[in-house]
Design a protein around this motif. Sequence first.
Motif, short mmCIF file in Angstrom:
data_model
loop_
_atom_site.label_atom_id
_atom_site.label_comp_id
_atom_site.label_asym_id
_atom_site.label_seq_id
_atom_site.Cartn_x
_atom_site.Cartn_y
_atom_site.Cartn_z
N GLN A 100 0.82 -1.20 0.00
CA GLN A 100 0.00 0.00 0.00
C GLN A 100 0.86 1.26 0.00
N VAL A 101 1.98 1.23 0.72
CA VAL A 101 2.90 2.38 0.71
C VAL A 101 3.39 2.65 -0.70
N ARG A 102 3.79 1.61 -1.41
CA ARG A 102 4.25 1.78 -2.79
C ARG A 102 3.13 2.32 -3.67
N HIS A 103 1.91 1.84 -3.44
CA HIS A 103 0.77 2.33 -4.21
C HIS A 103 0.55 3.82 -3.96
N LEU A 104 0.63 4.24 -2.70
CA LEU A 104 0.43 5.65 -2.37
C LEU A 104 1.54 6.53 -2.95
N LEU A 105 2.74 5.97 -3.04
CA LEU A 105 3.85 6.71 -3.64
C LEU A 105 3.71 6.82 -5.16
#
Length: 296
Positions: free
Chosen positions: A108-113
Amino acid sequence: MGAGVQSTALLLLAARGRLDSLDGAIFADTKWEPETVYRHLDRLEREVAQPAGIPIHRVSAGDIRADALNPKKRFASMPLHILNPDGKPGMMRRQCTSEYKIKPIKRQVRHLLGFPHPTRVPKGICVEQWIGISIDEFHRAKDSDVRYITNRHPLIDLGWTRDDCLTYLRELGFESTPKSACLGCPYHGNAQWRKIRDESPQEWEDVVAFDTAIRSGNARANAAGNPLLGQAFLHRSRLPLSEAPIDRLSAREWAERQPPLPETAEEVLEAGVEDGCSPWSCRSDAPVPSDYDQAA
């Protein structure tokens, strides 16, 4: 955002301006949390996060309970208590935290980035990830193992303990914040098992059934002809959960159940009058030894 005591305190501190604002909070759902956790998370989202403009992202890598019992599903092992054929105790390796908590959070962190896997996150792009660890468990505070995440532990920076978090939650009406952990977590102590049994009969029935089902290990290994040589249990006694000695109190629990000793006159004088000095609550009956009545 585990939705337990420390992460709830972090969210409240940010929402009320005592810490910097947050871009979001991530809840990794194993699909086997107690119902109290889901209700608490709903309340946090409704009463705290949304008014503060903090989105709560609910992510999941699957249903940990169903996966363990599905012979066609790869299962990341839980730290089950093992009784080996020779009678010696053991414990299975814990993979569940990594697979069902850490990996979906990173995804999810990668998606938000804006750089979902397998896209490479460019050098220099990084998020600051807050983790709810208090000073009484500072040994759990670790740096991130990926360069696009920098871990921060604001409760340690504040010098807060878990008890400080509990006090803060009580002040704001969140004293019922539950412990965040899977229903069938083998790390539960007796107090947690009793709480499930006494307060949530359906969930107790669920974990007892699961405990029976995993006696020979996970379903896929058995289907592949690799059964567990010993027996697996949820409770550290390595007895079926329905028979385990969960009513046995720890020394701390026993001490907490004892009535407080009456204060001595000297302790009353040292602490001061509990109700203050009010015309309507004068503690004229407070014990005052004659020795303290004498002028110096």
